[in-house]
Scaffold this motif. Structure first.
Motif, PDB file in Angstrom:
ATOM      1  N   CYS A 147       0.835  -1.218   0.000  1.00 20.05           N
ATOM      2  CA  CYS A 147       0.000   0.000   0.000  1.00 20.05           C
ATOM      3  C   CYS A 147       0.863   1.259   0.000  1.00 20.05           C
ATOM      4  O   CYS A 147       0.661   2.177   0.795  1.00 20.05           O
ATOM      5  N   GLN A 148       1.831   1.333  -0.873  1.00 19.93           N
ATOM      6  CA  GLN A 148       2.832   2.400  -0.826  1.00 19.93           C
ATOM      7  C   GLN A 148       2.247   3.789  -1.041  1.00 19.93           C
ATOM      8  O   GLN A 148       2.804   4.774  -0.575  1.00 19.93           O
ATOM      9  N   THR A 149       1.128   3.886  -1.735  1.00 17.26           N
ATOM     10  CA  THR A 149       0.598   5.212  -2.045  1.00 17.26           C
ATOM     11  C   THR A 149      -0.197   5.820  -0.900  1.00 17.26           C
ATOM     12  O   THR A 149      -0.330   7.036  -0.821  1.00 17.26           O
ATOM     13  N   ASP A 150      -0.742   4.998  -0.006  1.00 10.46           N
ATOM     14  CA  ASP A 150      -1.632   5.513   1.030  1.00 10.46           C
ATOM     15  C   ASP A 150      -1.124   5.298   2.452  1.00 10.46           C
ATOM     16  O   ASP A 150      -1.687   5.856   3.389  1.00 10.46           O
ATOM     17  N   PHE A 151      -0.081   4.497   2.629  1.00 12.27           N
ATOM     18  CA  PHE A 151       0.352   4.138   3.970  1.00 12.27           C
ATOM     19  C   PHE A 151       1.848   4.378   4.141  1.00 12.27           C
ATOM     20  O   PHE A 151       2.566   4.682   3.199  1.00 12.27           O
ATOM     21  N   LYS A 152       2.283   4.211   5.371  1.00 16.56           N
ATOM     22  CA  LYS A 152       3.709   4.265   5.642  1.00 16.56           C
ATOM     23  C   LYS A 152       4.386   3.047   5.011  1.00 16.56           C
ATOM     24  O   LYS A 152       3.743   2.038   4.756  1.00 16.56           O
ATOM     25  N   PRO A 153       5.700   3.116   4.755  1.00 15.14           N
ATOM     26  CA  PRO A 153       6.396   1.993   4.112  1.00 15.14           C
ATOM     27  C   PRO A 153       6.253   0.702   4.902  1.00 15.14           C
ATOM     28  O   PRO A 153       6.123   0.706   6.122  1.00 15.14           O
ATOM     29  N   GLY A 154       6.311  -0.407   4.180  1.00 10.48           N
ATOM     30  CA  GLY A 154       6.211  -1.713   4.813  1.00 10.48           C
ATOM     31  C   GLY A 154       4.931  -2.433   4.434  1.00 10.48           C
ATOM     32  O   GLY A 154       4.085  -1.919   3.701  1.00 10.48           O
ATOM     33  N   TYR A 155       4.788  -3.656   4.939  1.00 12.36           N
ATOM     34  CA  TYR A 155       3.611  -4.467   4.649  1.00 12.36           C
ATOM     35  C   TYR A 155       2.452  -4.097   5.569  1.00 12.36           C
ATOM     36  O   TYR A 155       2.645  -3.749   6.736  1.00 12.36           O
ATOM     37  N   TRP A 156       1.241  -4.200   5.002  1.00 10.39           N
ATOM     38  CA  TRP A 156       0.012  -3.968   5.751  1.00 10.39           C
ATOM     39  C   TRP A 156      -0.958  -5.109   5.463  1.00 10.39           C
ATOM     40  O   TRP A 156      -0.972  -5.667   4.367  1.00 10.39           O
ATOM     41  N   VAL A 157      -1.765  -5.428   6.457  1.00 11.59           N
ATOM     42  CA  VAL A 157      -2.766  -6.483   6.321  1.00 11.59           C
ATOM     43  C   VAL A 157      -4.146  -5.851   6.472  1.00 11.59           C
ATOM     44  O   VAL A 157      -4.440  -5.224   7.495  1.00 11.59           O
ATOM     45  N   GLY A 158      -4.963  -6.008   5.430  1.00  6.45           N
ATOM     46  CA  GLY A 158      -6.338  -5.526   5.499  1.00  6.45           C
ATOM     47  C   GLY A 158      -7.235  -6.613   6.061  1.00  6.45           C
ATOM     48  O   GLY A 158      -7.217  -7.752   5.576  1.00  6.45           O
ATOM     49  N   VAL A 159      -7.994  -6.294   7.091  1.00 12.55           N
ATOM     50  CA  VAL A 159      -8.849  -7.287   7.740  1.00 12.55           C
ATOM     51  C   VAL A 159     -10.294  -6.807   7.772  1.00 12.55           C
ATOM     52  O   VAL A 159     -10.564  -5.607   7.783  1.00 12.55           O
ATOM     53  N   ARG A 160     -11.200  -7.791   7.773  1.00 14.96           N
ATOM     54  CA  ARG A 160     -12.627  -7.510   7.953  1.00 14.96           C
ATOM     55  C   ARG A 160     -13.025  -8.075   9.309  1.00 14.96           C
ATOM     56  O   ARG A 160     -13.044  -9.287   9.524  1.00 14.96           O
ATOM     57  N   TYR A 161     -13.303  -7.179  10.243  1.00 12.29           N
ATOM     58  CA  TYR A 161     -13.651  -7.612  11.591  1.00 12.29           C
ATOM     59  C   TYR A 161     -15.022  -8.287  11.611  1.00 12.29           C
ATOM     60  O   TYR A 161     -15.878  -8.027  10.759  1.00 12.29           O
ATOM     61  N   ASP A 162     -15.214  -9.141  12.612  1.00 16.89           N
ATOM     62  CA  ASP A 162     -16.512  -9.798  12.782  1.00 16.89           C
ATOM     63  C   ASP A 162     -17.569  -8.823  13.289  1.00 16.89           C
ATOM     64  O   ASP A 162     -18.767  -9.054  13.111  1.00 16.89           O
ATOM     65  N   GLU A 163     -17.122  -7.763  13.914  1.00  6.88           N
ATOM     66  CA  GLU A 163     -18.028  -6.763  14.476  1.00  6.88           C
ATOM     67  C   GLU A 163     -17.602  -5.376  13.987  1.00  6.88           C
ATOM     68  O   GLU A 163     -16.456  -5.198  13.553  1.00  6.88           O
ATOM     69  N   PRO A 164     -18.487  -4.389  14.045  1.00  6.17           N
ATOM     70  CA  PRO A 164     -18.150  -3.041  13.532  1.00  6.17           C
ATOM     71  C   PRO A 164     -17.169  -2.298  14.440  1.00  6.17           C
ATOM     72  O   PRO A 164     -17.505  -1.320  15.088  1.00  6.17           O
ATOM     73  N   LEU A 165     -15.936  -2.793  14.456  1.00 10.65           N
ATOM     74  CA  LEU A 165     -14.892  -2.211  15.300  1.00 10.65           C
ATOM     75  C   LEU A 165     -13.771  -1.602  14.461  1.00 10.65           C
ATOM     76  O   LEU A 165     -12.714  -1.266  14.994  1.00 10.65           O
ATOM     77  N   GLY A 166     -14.007  -1.457  13.149  1.00 16.00           N
ATOM     78  CA  GLY A 166     -12.976  -0.941  12.261  1.00 16.00           C
ATOM     79  C   GLY A 166     -13.097   0.547  12.007  1.00 16.00           C
ATOM     80  O   GLY A 166     -13.742   1.282  12.759  1.00 16.00           O
ATOM     81  N   LYS A 167     -12.489   0.977  10.890  1.00 17.40           N
ATOM     82  CA  LYS A 167     -12.442   2.402  10.567  1.00 17.40           C
ATOM     83  C   LYS A 167     -13.042   2.733   9.202  1.00 17.40           C
ATOM     84  O   LYS A 167     -13.307   3.900   8.924  1.00 17.40           O
ATOM     85  N   HIS A 168     -13.231   1.734   8.335  1.00 18.27           N
ATOM     86  CA  HIS A 168     -13.694   2.031   6.980  1.00 18.27           C
ATOM     87  C   HIS A 168     -14.357   0.800   6.371  1.00 18.27           C
ATOM     88  O   HIS A 168     -14.606  -0.198   7.069  1.00 18.27           O
ATOM     89  N   ASP A 169     -14.623   0.862   5.064  1.00 15.28           N
ATOM     90  CA  ASP A 169     -15.282  -0.234   4.352  1.00 15.28           C
ATOM     91  C   ASP A 169     -14.334  -0.929   3.381  1.00 15.28           C
ATOM     92  O   ASP A 169     -14.770  -1.507   2.388  1.00 15.28           O
ATOM     93  N   GLY A 170     -13.038  -0.848   3.655  1.00 18.91           N
ATOM     94  CA  GLY A 170     -12.053  -1.474   2.781  1.00 18.91           C
ATOM     95  C   GLY A 170     -11.408  -0.519   1.801  1.00 18.91           C
ATOM     96  O   GLY A 170     -10.547  -0.924   1.019  1.00 18.91           O
ATOM     97  N   SER A 171     -11.806   0.756   1.836  1.00 20.09           N
ATOM     98  CA  SER A 171     -11.206   1.755   0.953  1.00 20.09           C
ATOM     99  C   SER A 171     -10.577   2.858   1.793  1.00 20.09           C
ATOM    100  O   SER A 171     -11.115   3.251   2.829  1.00 20.09           O
TER     101      SER A 171
END
Length: 209
Positions: A147-171
């Protein structure tokens, strides 16, 4: 003249006017030999200064209007009393080649370890997410990348939580990385993700005996 300290102009460039407390012009203080007591001064009076020096108020407050002195890099590098010379003589900061090489090696090792960890996180796998300072949450791995264009350098893992405890809808930032409901998506570092056979939250299995 004490007014010079207040106004910032020489006395020869000032015209002085005396006003009453009711803002009535009482006269001009234009006699250099006269004492202040010879004028009709009373409580509440004020002295108005007219600056004839031609200076503009705030002329030098906008530093963009001030011509700046710039020194060439080669000339600055030769100056013996500069901060750069001071750091170079003591081998501090960027001039500490041994420390720089050690930091580069450590960074390369961290990247290799992170890449090896990412290889154990397949898409669609169930996982447990433990971000420092937050409660443990269960999720499904939806994205793995840099995700070099939107995040800090390094690897990132996108997760879908079982409950609405996240920050966005995958975008993020107008770019879609995966699909999920609003507030169910999040991106975390690989070391915060533990893959495994984790049942979904609220499926009732934990209540069975």
């Amino acid at each position: 003249c004490k007014l010079e300290l207040v106004v910032g102009s020489p006395a020869s460039c000032m015209d002085l006017e005396l006003f009453s407390a009711e803002e009535e012009l009482l006269g001009r203080l234009d006699c250099d030999e006269a004492l202040l007591g010879s004028y009709p001064v009373a409580d509440g009076c004020r002295v108005h200064v007219i600056d004839r020096s031609g200076a503009r108020f705030g002329e030098y407050e906008d530093v963009s209007q001030v011509e700046k002195y710039e020194m060439a890099e080669t000339d600055y590098d030769k100056r013996p009393e500069s901060l750069r010379s001071f750091l170079r003589q003591r081998r501090w900061g960027q001039f500490n080649t041994e420390a720089a090489q050690r930091q580069a090696a450590e960074a390369q090792q961290r990247r290799a370890q992170e890449a090896a960890l990412v290889a154990t996180l397949p898409l669609g796998a169930r996982c447990q997410v433990q971000v420092p300072g937050q409660p443990c949450k269960r999720a499904t791995i939806m994205y793995v990348g840099t995700c070099q264009t939107d995040f800090k350098p390094g690897y990132w893992v996108g997760v879908r939580y079982d409950e609405p405890l996240g920050k966005h809808d995958g975008s993020v930032g107008g770019r879609r990385y995966f699909e999920c409901q609003p507030k169910y998506g999040a991106f975390v570092r690989p070391h915060s993700v533990t893959p495994g056979d984790f049942p979904e939250e609220g499926d009732g299995l934990e209540d069975e005996l």
